[in-house]
Design a protein around this motif. Structure first.
Motif, PDB file in Angstrom:
ATOM      1  N   ILE A  78     -24.159   5.258   2.893  1.00 50.90           N
ATOM      2  CA  ILE A  78     -24.238   4.860   1.723  1.00 50.90           C
ATOM      3  C   ILE A  78     -23.833   6.266   0.477  1.00 50.90           C
ATOM      4  N   VAL A  79     -24.505   7.329   0.743  1.00 48.91           N
ATOM      5  CA  VAL A  79     -24.290   8.497   0.119  1.00 48.91           C
ATOM      6  C   VAL A  79     -22.911   8.926   0.401  1.00 48.91           C
ATOM      7  N   HIS A  80     -22.332   8.933   1.369  1.00 46.80           N
ATOM      8  CA  HIS A  80     -20.881   9.106   1.607  1.00 46.80           C
ATOM      9  C   HIS A  80     -19.972   8.468   0.672  1.00 46.80           C
ATOM     10  N   ASP A  81     -20.184   7.091   0.966  1.00 39.41           N
ATOM     11  CA  ASP A  81     -19.287   6.151   0.341  1.00 39.41           C
ATOM     12  C   ASP A  81     -19.525   6.395  -1.416  1.00 39.41           C
ATOM     13  N   ALA A  82     -20.881   6.793  -1.866  1.00 41.40           N
ATOM     14  CA  ALA A  82     -21.103   6.907  -3.250  1.00 41.40           C
ATOM     15  C   ALA A  82     -20.181   8.261  -3.758  1.00 41.40           C
ATOM     16  N   ILE A  83     -20.318   9.040  -2.739  1.00 48.18           N
ATOM     17  CA  ILE A  83     -19.458  10.347  -3.407  1.00 48.18           C
ATOM     18  C   ILE A  83     -17.920  10.053  -3.156  1.00 48.18           C
ATOM     19  N   VAL A  84     -17.497   9.288  -2.355  1.00 50.46           N
ATOM     20  CA  VAL A  84     -16.085   9.056  -2.240  1.00 50.46           C
ATOM     21  C   VAL A  84     -15.746   8.406  -3.682  1.00 50.46           C
ATOM     22  N   GLU A  85     -16.572   7.425  -4.219  1.00 54.77           N
ATOM     23  CA  GLU A  85     -16.384   6.706  -5.233  1.00 54.77           C
ATOM     24  C   GLU A  85     -16.408   7.684  -6.517  1.00 54.77           C
ATOM     25  N   MET A  86     -17.265   8.499  -6.487  1.00 57.49           N
ATOM     26  CA  MET A  86     -17.330   9.574  -7.573  1.00 57.49           C
ATOM     27  C   MET A  86     -16.008  10.438  -7.623  1.00 57.49           C
ATOM     28  N   LEU A  87     -15.664  10.563  -6.317  1.00 58.13           N
ATOM     29  CA  LEU A  87     -14.379  11.502  -6.412  1.00 58.13           C
ATOM     30  C   LEU A  87     -12.946  10.744  -6.751  1.00 58.13           C
ATOM     31  N   GLY A  88     -13.212   9.410  -6.764  1.00 58.48           N
ATOM     32  CA  GLY A  88     -11.904   8.513  -7.200  1.00 58.48           C
ATOM     33  C   GLY A  88     -11.520   7.579  -6.267  1.00 58.48           C
ATOM     34  N   GLY A  89     -12.200   7.268  -4.972  1.00 57.42           N
ATOM     35  CA  GLY A  89     -11.967   6.372  -4.133  1.00 57.42           C
ATOM     36  C   GLY A  89     -10.782   6.830  -3.058  1.00 57.42           C
ATOM     37  N   ALA A  90      -9.826   5.954  -3.069  1.00 55.98           N
ATOM     38  CA  ALA A  90      -8.347   6.414  -2.377  1.00 55.98           C
ATOM     39  C   ALA A  90      -7.784   7.484  -3.039  1.00 55.98           C
ATOM     40  N   ALA A  91      -7.020   8.538  -2.207  1.00 51.29           N
ATOM     41  CA  ALA A  91      -6.214   9.192  -2.530  1.00 51.29           C
ATOM     42  C   ALA A  91      -5.131   8.590  -3.523  1.00 51.29           C
ATOM     43  N   THR A  92      -4.798   9.475  -4.795  1.00 48.28           N
ATOM     44  CA  THR A  92      -3.611   8.956  -5.502  1.00 48.28           C
ATOM     45  C   THR A  92      -2.217   9.656  -5.328  1.00 48.28           C
ATOM     46  N   PRO A  93      -1.369   9.107  -4.967  1.00 53.39           N
ATOM     47  CA  PRO A  93      -0.235   9.917  -4.591  1.00 53.39           C
ATOM     48  C   PRO A  93       0.446  10.331  -6.189  1.00 53.39           C
ATOM     49  N   LEU A  94       1.341  11.376  -5.783  1.00 48.92           N
ATOM     50  CA  LEU A  94       1.998  11.829  -7.150  1.00 48.92           C
ATOM     51  C   LEU A  94       3.086  10.678  -7.198  1.00 48.92           C
ATOM     52  N   ALA A  95       3.382  10.421  -8.711  1.00 45.55           N
ATOM     53  CA  ALA A  95       4.356   9.523  -8.980  1.00 45.55           C
ATOM     54  C   ALA A  95       5.720  10.044  -8.607  1.00 45.55           C
ATOM     55  N   ARG A  96       6.551   9.050  -8.402  1.00 49.07           N
ATOM     56  CA  ARG A  96       7.995   9.601  -8.129  1.00 49.07           C
ATOM     57  C   ARG A  96       8.796   8.671  -8.882  1.00 49.07           C
ATOM     58  N   ALA A  97       9.768   9.289  -9.608  1.00 54.18           N
ATOM     59  CA  ALA A  97      10.799   8.742 -10.534  1.00 54.18           C
ATOM     60  C   ALA A  97      11.486   7.537  -9.725  1.00 54.18           C
ATOM     61  N   ASP A  98      11.822   6.371 -10.353  1.00 53.08           N
ATOM     62  CA  ASP A  98      12.733   5.636  -9.477  1.00 53.08           C
ATOM     63  C   ASP A  98      14.261   6.132  -9.474  1.00 53.08           C
ATOM     64  N   ARG A  99      14.432   6.734 -10.656  1.00 49.29           N
ATOM     65  CA  ARG A  99      15.914   7.315 -10.593  1.00 49.29           C
ATOM     66  C   ARG A  99      15.510   9.052 -10.971  1.00 49.29           C
ATOM     67  N   PRO A 100      15.846   9.906 -10.086  1.00 43.76           N
ATOM     68  CA  PRO A 100      15.644  11.379 -10.220  1.00 43.76           C
ATOM     69  C   PRO A 100      16.075  11.840 -11.289  1.00 43.76           C
ATOM     70  N   PRO A 101      15.495  12.848 -11.925  1.00 47.59           N
ATOM     71  CA  PRO A 101      14.750  13.661 -11.179  1.00 47.59           C
ATOM     72  C   PRO A 101      13.073  13.074 -11.430  1.00 47.59           C
ATOM     73  N   THR A 102      12.296  13.348 -10.919  1.00 45.95           N
ATOM     74  CA  THR A 102      10.894  13.170 -11.056  1.00 45.95           C
ATOM     75  C   THR A 102      10.396  14.385 -11.933  1.00 45.95           C
ATOM     76  N   VAL A 103       9.983  14.304 -13.160  1.00 42.87           N
ATOM     77  CA  VAL A 103       9.447  15.375 -13.813  1.00 42.87           C
ATOM     78  C   VAL A 103       8.260  15.312 -13.989  1.00 42.87           C
ATOM     79  N   ILE A 104       7.414  16.768 -13.699  1.00 39.06           N
ATOM     80  CA  ILE A 104       6.248  17.153 -13.502  1.00 39.06           C
ATOM     81  C   ILE A 104       5.816  18.221 -14.693  1.00 39.06           C
ATOM     82  N   VAL A 105       4.822  17.928 -15.331  1.00 39.43           N
ATOM     83  CA  VAL A 105       4.573  18.910 -16.451  1.00 39.43           C
ATOM     84  C   VAL A 105       3.012  19.455 -16.132  1.00 39.43           C
ATOM     85  N   LEU A 106       2.677  20.743 -16.111  1.00 39.75           N
ATOM     86  CA  LEU A 106       1.454  21.426 -15.631  1.00 39.75           C
ATOM     87  C   LEU A 106       0.935  21.787 -16.956  1.00 39.75           C
ATOM     88  N   ALA A 107      -0.196  21.452 -17.343  1.00 41.08           N
ATOM     89  CA  ALA A 107      -0.833  22.055 -18.575  1.00 41.08           C
ATOM     90  C   ALA A 107      -2.274  22.656 -18.078  1.00 41.08           C
TER      91      ALA A 107
END
Ligand SMILES: Nc1nc2c(ncn2[C@@H]2O[C@H](COP(=O)(O)OP(=O)(O)OP(=O)(O)O)[C@@H](O)[C@H]2O)c(=O)[nH]1
Ligand SMILES: [Mg+2]
Length: 450
Positions: A78-107
């Protein structure tokens, strides 16, 4: 890593809990109090901790863990699952543009790790077959462009700089021209500031408005404590952030604040920086981090690292043995040989369930090497039968092995004990994997995906 102390405390708490024949209400209260204090001491945000404890308490009541023989195990889950939820659940992959290029800005704030992350990310994506272009848009610190150019050179990747007078329009122009030059991905490094100020926010907001990135990633310093959470909140109020990067997650400060940054801002953590080297970046997997924090190891990351350094078949066969707890001292020995090729030993051992303790006893540097050789010597002094079936190793055999390897009986005892613990934990992981609570390992068709 930053979460080590937290991990130690939680591991102890659950070890105590597992030691009880049945979980009573008092045990549960005590465990939850420990979890709460551990999280707060690690600097996890108070509200987030309260929410997590409330969730765990509610679910524990729902699943009737009290007085149950498997109560302790259920609570860990239960604690494991609650921590996973706190951290966001499933991994969220980086977006990819339908038409390249994919633009990524770091701030991010000054020194948070933007420039390093830009280079690491370019390196990571290139390994996946992409063709990144790095764009240096930090025109405020004179050496900033040189820094990115130098990193690009190290990686053999192109870097383009913008004109200080036209930051936003240049970034947009470089992005729109990138595909024609054969780049499918554009990674933009921007300027940092000591404090969040209006001029800075306007500049980066202009870049984002002009370049319309697919990802606007905020790089936060995992060692910055609650400041990391506060700055993330402030950035998110001004910029449409799509993801967070937890840089410096290898540090040893209290890094818990960064664990709450997702829960506070609602922005998913997508990447985690684990060192200064240009390959020290990982896709962020909430479940894997939760397992590491709870002392369950992180076999999946280990397998992935292994795959980079050994052939896939060997890696998969070993992972399978791991989970089926058929792992022998022979496997352990060959694992050690491969591990040696894979970089900082302590880091790797921590990913193997049950070996975190061993990793801690391993000193750094040359002493670590000596310690390694000792383990190798002990295993080499075992007979074939002993290596295959460690249960055989009784008192007189231990004395013989110690004499044969030039070590002491207590060295042998320690290794045998740790090995037994490791197998026990693997067995638990194996049954978790079978019941679908762990993601499927590559090449393991028998185990369902969580
Ligand atoms: N240990 C460790 N150090 C890191 C990591 N990421 C970045 N660093 C170090 O942090 C320092 C700052 O990194 P930079 O990438 O220059 O940070 P920045 O955000 O670009 O800094 P400014 O451009 O000055 O705002 C450097 O010494 C990096 O080597 C990481 O994941 N782990
Ligand atoms: Mg920089």
């Amino acid at each position: 890593m930053v979460f080590e102390q937290l991990s130690d405390r939680l591991t102890n708490t659950f070890e105590r809990l597992r030691g009880r024949p049945r979980v009573t209400e008092v045990d549960l209260d005590e465990a939850l109090r420990d979890v709460r204090v551990a999280l707060l001491e690690a600097d996890v945000n108070l509200k987030v901790v309260r929410q997590l404890i409330a969730t765990v308490r509610e679910r524990a009541a729902g699943e009737r863990v009290l007085e149950s023989i498997t109560g302790a195990q259920q609570i860990v889950k239960i604690v494991h699952d609650a921590i996973v939820e706190m951290l966001g659940g499933a991994a969220t992959p980086l977006a990819r543009a339908d038409r390249p290029p994919t633009v990524i800005v770091l701030a991010g704030l000054q020194g948070s790790g933007k420039t390093t992350t830009a280079a690491k990310l370019a390196n990571l994506l290139r390994k996946q077959g992409r063709h990144p272009l790095l764009v240096a848009a930090d025109v405020h610190r004179p050496a900033a462009i040189d820094q990115l150019v130098a990193l690009g050179k190290q990686l053999g990747l192109p870097v383009r700089a913008v004109d200080p007078k036209r930051v936003a329009t240049d970034v947009a122009a470089l992005a729109s021209g990138a595909a024609a030059e054969g780049h499918d991905t554009v990674i933009v490094d921007t300027a940092g500031r000591l404090h969040i100020d209006e001029a800075m926010m306007t500049e980066i907001a202009d870049v984002v408005a002009a370049a319309k990135p697919h990802e606007t990633l905020l790089v936060v310093d995992a060692m910055a404590g609650q400041d990391a959470v506060e700055s993330a909140t402030a950035f998110h109020a001004r910029l449409p952030l799509t993801g967070l990067v937890l840089a410096k997650a290898d540090g040893d400060a209290r890094g818990g604040a960064s664990l709450s940054v997702r829960a506070v801002t609602g922005v998913p953590v997508k990447l985690i920086g684990t060192g200064e080297k240009l390959d020290a970046i990982e896709v962020f997997h909430p479940d894997r981090l939760a397992q590491r924090i709870l002392g369950m190891g992180d076999i999946l990351t280990l397998v992935e690292r292994a795959q980079e350094h050994m052939d896939e078949k060997t890696a998969e066969a070993q992972a399978k043995k791991f989970l089926e707890a058929q792992f022998t001292f022979d496997d352990f020995y060959s694992q050690l040989q491969q591990v040696k090729k894979m970089g900082p030993l302590g880091d790797l051992l921590k990913m193997i369930p049950g070996l975190g303790g061993l990793a801690k006893q391993l000193p750094e540097g040359p002493e670590a090497e000596r310690e390694m050789r000792k383990i190798e010597a002990i295993i080499s002094s075992m007979t074939k039968a002993e290596r295959a079936d460690p249960v055989l190793i009784n008192g007189s055999r231990r004395r013989r092995i110690a004499a044969g390897s030039g070590t002491t009986v207590s060295d042998v005892n320690r290794l045998v004990k740790q090995f037994a613990e490791m197998r026990k934990l693997m067995k638990q992981m194996g049954s978790m994997a079978k019941s679908g609570r762990l993601p499927r390992l590559p090449g393991m068709p028998g185990l369902p995906r969580a």
